[in-house]
Scaffold this motif. Structure first.
Motif, PDB file in Angstrom:
ATOM      1  N   GLU A 144     -25.011 -19.216 -12.796  1.00  0.00           N
ATOM      2  CA  GLU A 144     -26.219 -18.486 -12.426  1.00  0.00           C
ATOM      3  C   GLU A 144     -27.414 -18.987 -13.256  1.00  0.00           C
ATOM      4  O   GLU A 144     -27.259 -19.382 -14.415  1.00  0.00           O
ATOM      5  N   SER A 145     -28.553 -18.900 -12.626  1.00  0.00           N
ATOM      6  CA  SER A 145     -29.772 -19.236 -13.357  1.00  0.00           C
ATOM      7  C   SER A 145     -30.169 -18.066 -14.250  1.00  0.00           C
ATOM      8  O   SER A 145     -29.603 -16.982 -14.168  1.00  0.00           O
ATOM      9  N   LYS A 146     -31.159 -18.283 -15.119  1.00  0.00           N
ATOM     10  CA  LYS A 146     -31.592 -17.243 -16.048  1.00  0.00           C
ATOM     11  C   LYS A 146     -32.154 -16.035 -15.314  1.00  0.00           C
ATOM     12  O   LYS A 146     -31.917 -14.883 -15.695  1.00  0.00           O
ATOM     13  N   LYS A 147     -32.936 -16.286 -14.237  1.00  0.00           N
ATOM     14  CA  LYS A 147     -33.519 -15.184 -13.464  1.00  0.00           C
ATOM     15  C   LYS A 147     -32.423 -14.328 -12.831  1.00  0.00           C
ATOM     16  O   LYS A 147     -32.481 -13.096 -12.833  1.00  0.00           O
ATOM     17  N   LYS A 148     -31.413 -14.998 -12.269  1.00  0.00           N
ATOM     18  CA  LYS A 148     -30.319 -14.259 -11.630  1.00  0.00           C
ATOM     19  C   LYS A 148     -29.527 -13.447 -12.655  1.00  0.00           C
ATOM     20  O   LYS A 148     -29.067 -12.337 -12.373  1.00  0.00           O
ATOM     21  N   LYS A 149     -29.326 -14.018 -13.852  1.00  0.00           N
ATOM     22  CA  LYS A 149     -28.609 -13.302 -14.891  1.00  0.00           C
ATOM     23  C   LYS A 149     -29.355 -12.035 -15.298  1.00  0.00           C
ATOM     24  O   LYS A 149     -28.775 -10.969 -15.503  1.00  0.00           O
ATOM     25  N   LYS A 150     -30.723 -12.160 -15.428  1.00  0.00           N
ATOM     26  CA  LYS A 150     -31.549 -11.001 -15.780  1.00  0.00           C
ATOM     27  C   LYS A 150     -31.438  -9.914 -14.720  1.00  0.00           C
ATOM     28  O   LYS A 150     -31.277  -8.727 -15.013  1.00  0.00           O
ATOM     29  N   LYS A 151     -31.507 -10.358 -13.452  1.00  0.00           N
ATOM     30  CA  LYS A 151     -31.453  -9.420 -12.333  1.00  0.00           C
ATOM     31  C   LYS A 151     -30.083  -8.716 -12.295  1.00  0.00           C
ATOM     32  O   LYS A 151     -29.989  -7.511 -12.044  1.00  0.00           O
ATOM     33  N   ARG A 152     -29.018  -9.464 -12.547  1.00  0.00           N
ATOM     34  CA  ARG A 152     -27.669  -8.893 -12.523  1.00  0.00           C
ATOM     35  C   ARG A 152     -27.498  -7.866 -13.645  1.00  0.00           C
ATOM     36  O   ARG A 152     -26.893  -6.821 -13.459  1.00  0.00           O
ATOM     37  N   LYS A 153     -28.080  -8.157 -14.840  1.00  0.00           N
ATOM     38  CA  LYS A 153     -27.994  -7.223 -15.957  1.00  0.00           C
ATOM     39  C   LYS A 153     -28.720  -5.921 -15.644  1.00  0.00           C
ATOM     40  O   LYS A 153     -28.258  -4.834 -15.965  1.00  0.00           O
ATOM     41  N   GLN A 154     -29.899  -6.054 -14.985  1.00  0.00           N
ATOM     42  CA  GLN A 154     -30.650  -4.858 -14.608  1.00  0.00           C
ATOM     43  C   GLN A 154     -29.860  -4.000 -13.616  1.00  0.00           C
ATOM     44  O   GLN A 154     -29.846  -2.780 -13.699  1.00  0.00           O
ATOM     45  N   GLN A 155     -29.197  -4.678 -12.654  1.00  0.00           N
ATOM     46  CA  GLN A 155     -28.397  -3.950 -11.666  1.00  0.00           C
ATOM     47  C   GLN A 155     -27.215  -3.243 -12.312  1.00  0.00           C
ATOM     48  O   GLN A 155     -26.834  -2.143 -11.920  1.00  0.00           O
ATOM     49  N   GLU A 156     -26.607  -3.901 -13.316  1.00  0.00           N
ATOM     50  CA  GLU A 156     -25.474  -3.285 -14.012  1.00  0.00           C
ATOM     51  C   GLU A 156     -25.893  -2.076 -14.826  1.00  0.00           C
ATOM     52  O   GLU A 156     -25.140  -1.103 -14.946  1.00  0.00           O
ATOM     53  N   GLU A 157     -27.120  -2.155 -15.412  1.00  0.00           N
ATOM     54  CA  GLU A 157     -27.610  -1.042 -16.223  1.00  0.00           C
ATOM     55  C   GLU A 157     -27.992   0.153 -15.355  1.00  0.00           C
ATOM     56  O   GLU A 157     -27.848   1.302 -15.770  1.00  0.00           O
ATOM     57  N   GLU A 158     -28.468  -0.101 -14.130  1.00  0.00           N
ATOM     58  CA  GLU A 158     -28.845   0.981 -13.215  1.00  0.00           C
ATOM     59  C   GLU A 158     -27.579   1.711 -12.738  1.00  0.00           C
ATOM     60  O   GLU A 158     -26.513   1.119 -12.603  1.00  0.00           O
ATOM     61  N   PRO A 159     -27.678   3.011 -12.454  1.00  0.00           N
ATOM     62  CA  PRO A 159     -26.508   3.750 -11.953  1.00  0.00           C
ATOM     63  C   PRO A 159     -26.108   3.227 -10.571  1.00  0.00           C
ATOM     64  O   PRO A 159     -26.941   2.949  -9.714  1.00  0.00           O
ATOM     65  N   ALA A 160     -24.780   3.074 -10.394  1.00  0.00           N
ATOM     66  CA  ALA A 160     -24.264   2.522  -9.130  1.00  0.00           C
ATOM     67  C   ALA A 160     -24.504   3.495  -7.981  1.00  0.00           C
ATOM     68  O   ALA A 160     -24.256   4.699  -8.103  1.00  0.00           O
ATOM     69  N   GLN A 161     -25.023   2.956  -6.886  1.00  0.00           N
ATOM     70  CA  GLN A 161     -25.298   3.772  -5.702  1.00  0.00           C
ATOM     71  C   GLN A 161     -24.019   3.913  -4.879  1.00  0.00           C
ATOM     72  O   GLN A 161     -23.377   2.922  -4.543  1.00  0.00           O
ATOM     73  N   THR A 162     -23.645   5.157  -4.600  1.00  0.00           N
ATOM     74  CA  THR A 162     -22.443   5.401  -3.793  1.00  0.00           C
ATOM     75  C   THR A 162     -22.765   5.168  -2.329  1.00  0.00           C
ATOM     76  O   THR A 162     -23.798   5.622  -1.825  1.00  0.00           O
ATOM     77  N   LEU A 163     -21.852   4.470  -1.653  1.00  0.00           N
ATOM     78  CA  LEU A 163     -22.035   4.183  -0.234  1.00  0.00           C
ATOM     79  C   LEU A 163     -21.691   5.414   0.591  1.00  0.00           C
ATOM     80  O   LEU A 163     -20.830   6.215   0.234  1.00  0.00           O
ATOM     81  N   SER A 164     -22.349   5.536   1.713  1.00  0.00           N
ATOM     82  CA  SER A 164     -22.044   6.635   2.625  1.00  0.00           C
ATOM     83  C   SER A 164     -20.699   6.374   3.316  1.00  0.00           C
ATOM     84  O   SER A 164     -20.159   5.274   3.264  1.00  0.00           O
ATOM     85  N   LYS A 165     -20.168   7.401   3.984  1.00  0.00           N
ATOM     86  CA  LYS A 165     -18.882   7.261   4.668  1.00  0.00           C
ATOM     87  C   LYS A 165     -18.954   6.198   5.770  1.00  0.00           C
ATOM     88  O   LYS A 165     -18.008   5.444   5.987  1.00  0.00           O
ATOM     89  N   LYS A 166     -20.073   6.159   6.446  1.00  0.00           N
ATOM     90  CA  LYS A 166     -20.241   5.172   7.509  1.00  0.00           C
ATOM     91  C   LYS A 166     -20.233   3.748   6.954  1.00  0.00           C
ATOM     92  O   LYS A 166     -19.623   2.836   7.524  1.00  0.00           O
ATOM     93  N   GLU A 167     -20.904   3.548   5.821  1.00  0.00           N
ATOM     94  CA  GLU A 167     -20.932   2.220   5.195  1.00  0.00           C
ATOM     95  C   GLU A 167     -19.566   1.827   4.642  1.00  0.00           C
ATOM     96  O   GLU A 167     -19.159   0.658   4.710  1.00  0.00           O
ATOM     97  N   GLN A 168     -18.832   2.816   4.117  1.00  0.00           N
ATOM     98  CA  GLN A 168     -17.490   2.535   3.614  1.00  0.00           C
ATOM     99  C   GLN A 168     -16.549   2.144   4.761  1.00  0.00           C
ATOM    100  O   GLN A 168     -15.730   1.232   4.629  1.00  0.00           O
ATOM    101  N   LYS A 169     -16.676   2.829   5.900  1.00  0.00           N
ATOM    102  CA  LYS A 169     -15.861   2.468   7.065  1.00  0.00           C
ATOM    103  C   LYS A 169     -16.162   1.052   7.533  1.00  0.00           C
ATOM    104  O   LYS A 169     -15.276   0.280   7.892  1.00  0.00           O
ATOM    105  N   LYS A 170     -17.438   0.712   7.515  1.00  0.00           N
ATOM    106  CA  LYS A 170     -17.842  -0.632   7.934  1.00  0.00           C
ATOM    107  C   LYS A 170     -17.284  -1.687   6.977  1.00  0.00           C
ATOM    108  O   LYS A 170     -16.865  -2.771   7.393  1.00  0.00           O
ATOM    109  N   ALA A 171     -17.278  -1.367   5.683  1.00  0.00           N
ATOM    110  CA  ALA A 171     -16.763  -2.324   4.695  1.00  0.00           C
ATOM    111  C   ALA A 171     -15.257  -2.508   4.820  1.00  0.00           C
ATOM    112  O   ALA A 171     -14.724  -3.567   4.494  1.00  0.00           O
TER     113      ALA A 171
END
Length: 731
Positions: A144-171
């Protein structure tokens, strides 16, 4: 003289009438698939054409046959796309060339859009049943590039968004590679040559929906492995919900037989029970054995029907003497070709351990064989790698649940795969299967983890769309019997729109009612057409020999009308059945689906399902009416509906408590009562009045009294008439 003409001589049918051309017994359906459209057929055809034109010479490619590919050969074989010049020169491929050829063949698979289109058009839905966290594929780490690493760290620090039932079925949705034709089993999935020949000899060319979706999964489809984050092809644990008569037996027997053939090729010395197939009734188990033996002919795979006295596991709990007996029996039976002969009891009292590869059984028989000694724990089946539950919703119902789970736990091999098959399967059965698999992982540390998938064909828990449903209000028991007689006598049925000709099945709620209905209808068919020999009754109180003989005569066409209980409601395949009559209303919607599924099998059109209901049945009709309505919507025809909307709205809903009571005992008014009760008189199967019955009983009593008087010894003067005569008193 044609016996069918005798039964229909008063109907004045024309030679080219639509009735004669729409009988399910007319022959095999042109296409056994229930759901298909033009777009999917074009994709399938284009897939076939693409595979044919890949070699340089079209004529050479067309000459390649599935039988020319030897999977179990010495490792050298001609490539599918090789030219005729190479064959003339005698050039052969090495193992590396063989691998390259198979890899290139694997690249011909359809992309996800094409797979999605075909599966959706055939109403096939494949879902991953594991927890959502397990479904996510394991991705390899990337640079990964430095920008992508920064973005990934920010996403990890943010609380994980739970998927809806419809999105889970699709997955969770999967789109595996569909099976275009049975030839692909040999060319693409490399099944045994002899097994492929047996499939072709039986005339199987176009796969049904359940075969189209399940066979690639059970033979190792890579699209499932990629979704799971692995590169190797993985056989999953599978739950299958598919309509009755759609070819489920073939779907689970082909992978099981092929798996055993491969095992024999790799480890020829190890022999034993590698697969167990469980069915709820003896009739269904016997049918599975017959179909399996046709597929396994010449492959070296032995299939045995479980009977009393068969030894399935070695036991040393009786001491060294019993073990010596087993060894002697094994040496005596080792040269026998028929494995069933090895199950005969020895004169010393012990039976040898069966040498079968596949054991087909009912739950109680196998549990009794595994727990022969109650003081010892149950014996295990350590070699079993495949467990098949046919009609799984019944096997995991309270009636068979404990026995089925005991067998499941007795299969201790770490690579055990389980597959559950039925036309109806509730969410409670799915939850029980998931919990059982999880329990195995916790208790057996060596147990490996495999994907758990569910495959649904059409609408879940619905009747097949290619049969016609008739819901008839008969008011009373006498009205039902009169309506049934109208079906037996076509002249009387001219006023109705129901046309049903033999052979057909009649279902009742209890065994006494089946016996009573049979005795009432015995002489309704004229003697010229065979009379009482054309009608028979089948239930669980009959002996195994009687049941098998009746089944044989019905399949031959010697018996036209078979009165039975729910014993024959599940799984049993009668290919020529013109219709089904529910004389007594089914105990649940699932039972209705299975009962009516005895007709219209393998895509045949023209089957009719007639259901009679009385005043006492009205509270229980709505669930069946909903199934009929859903089936007719799935059919998509412009014909008049059997169940009108006003009837659906007017029928009362049934509470959960009453549903459970109905499922256990049936309609309360038709349960077995003692003689003399009012309900018994009201629910009696007869059209005779009380006056006629009293007259008949009086006549029978007079005849019986006359016979008893004649059988008694004569007394008085009559008793001495045989002597020489009285000589008087002697002096």
């Amino acid at each position: 003289m044609d016996a069918f003409k005798l039964l229909t001589r008063s109907t004045k049918l024309k030679a080219g009438s639509s009735l004669s051309s729409t009988l399910p017994s007319k022959g095999k359906a042109e296409n056994p698939q229930l759901f298909r459209d033009a777009q999917a057929e074009k994709l399938l055809e284009s897939g076939k054409k693409r595979k044919r034109v890949q070699s340089a010479d079209d004529s050479d490619a067309e000459d390649v046959d599935a039988a020319d590919l030897d999977f179990f050969g010495s490792g050298k074989r001609s490539a599918p796309g090789a030219s005729s010049k190479k064959e003339q020169e005698g050039d052969q491929e090495g193992p590396s060339d063989q691998k390259d050829a198979s890899d290139s063949e694997g690249d011909e698979s359809m992309d996800e859009v094409q797979r999605r289109t075909i599966l959706n058009s055939h109403k096939i839905k494949v879902t991953d049943m594991r927890d959502f966290e397990e479904v996510q594929p394991v991705q390899p780490p990337k640079e990964e590039s430095k920008k992508k690493k920064k973005k990934r760290k920010q996403q990890e620090e943010e609380p994980a968004q739970t998927l809806s039932k419809k999105e889970q079925k699709k997955a969770r949705r999967l789109f595996p590679q569909p099976l275009v034709s049975f030839k692909e089993l040999r060319t693409k999935y490399h099944i045994s040559r002899r097994l492929a020949e047996n499939i072709a000899e039986q005339g199987f060319t176009v796969p049904t929906e359940v075969q189209l979706g399940s066979l690639p999964l059970l033979l190792g489809d890579r699209s499932v492995s990629e979704k799971s984050g692995t590169d190797e092809s993985v056989e999953p644990d599978l739950l299958v919900v598919a309509p009755t008569g759609s070819g489920k037996t073939l779907s689970f027997m082909i992978p099981v037989i092929n798996k055993i053939v491969r095992h024999h090729h790799d480890q020829s010395e190890e022999r034993g029970i590698f697969s167990v197939v469980i069915a709820p009734t003896k009739e269904l188990a016997s049918q599975i054995v017959n179909e399996g033996r046709k597929l396994a002919l010449g492959t070296g795979v032995k299939i045995t029907l479980m009977k009393k006295g068969i030894q399935v596991a070695e036991r040393d709990d009786d001491g060294d003497d019993s073990k010596d007996i087993l060894d002697e029996d094994d040496s005596e039976s080792s040269g026998s070709e028929d494995d069933e002969k090895t199950t005969e009891k020895n004169s010393k009292g012990k039976a040898p351990v069966t040498k079968s590869d596949i054991l087909v059984t009912t739950p109680l028989l196998l549990v009794n064989a595994l727990s022969a000694n109650r003081n010892k724990p149950m014996a295990t089946l350590p070699l079993v790698r495949s467990l098949v539950l046919d009609e799984a919703d019944v096997l995991l119902d309270p009636l068979f649940r404990d026995q089925t789970l005991d067998i499941w736990r007795a299969c201790t091999h770490p690579e055990l795969r389980a597959s559950l098959w039925s036309a109806t399967m509730g969410s409670n059965i799915e939850d029980l299967a998931k919990s059982t698999i999880k329990e195995r992982k916790d208790t057996l540390t060596q147990t490996k983890s495999y994907p758990l998938l569910r495959l649904v064909v059409g609408l879940k828990d619905s009747a097949i769309p290619n049969i016609k449903h008739k819901l008839v209000y008969a008011a009373t028991e006498q009205g039902k019997l009169l309506g049934l007689r109208q079906l037996l006598h076509p002249a009387a049925a001219s006023a109705t729109d129901i046309r049903l000709r033999p052979p057909f099945l009649i279902f009742t709620q209890t065994i006494p009612r089946a016996v009573a209905l049979h005795s009432e209808l015995r002489y309704d068919i004229p003697p010229e057409a065979g009379g009482s020999s054309r009608i028979a009754v089948l239930h669980s109180d009959l002996s195994d020999g009687q049941r098998s003989e009746i089944m044989k005569q019905f399949r031959k066409g010697e018996i036209w009308i078979l009165v039975t209980t729910d014993l024959l409601a599940r799984g049993v395949d009668f290919r020529g059945i013109n219709g089904v009559v529910n004389y007594d209303i089914p105990n649940s919607a699932a039972v209705y689906v299975h009962r009516v599924g005895r007709t219209g099998r393998a895509g045949r059109e023209g089957g009719i399902a007639v259901t009679y209901y009385t005043k006492e049945d009205i509270p229980y009709v709505k669930s069946i009416a909903n199934v009929i309505d859903a089936s007719e919507k799935l059919r998509g025809t412009s014909e008049e509906k059997s169940v009108q909307k006003w009837l659906l709205d007017a029928l009362p809903d049934l509470s959960k408590k009453n549903k459970k009571e109905l499922k256990k005992h049936g309609v309360k008014a038709r349960q077995t009562h003692t003689k003399g009760e009012k309900d018994d008189r009201k629910m009696r199967i007869s059209t005779k009045s009380g006056y006629e019955r009293r007259a008949e009983n009086k006549k029978k009593a007079i005849i019986e009294a006359s016979r008893s008087r004649k059988s008694q010894p004569q007394s008085g003067a009559d008793a001495g008439s045989d002597d020489e005569g009285w000589q008087g008193l002697k002096d």
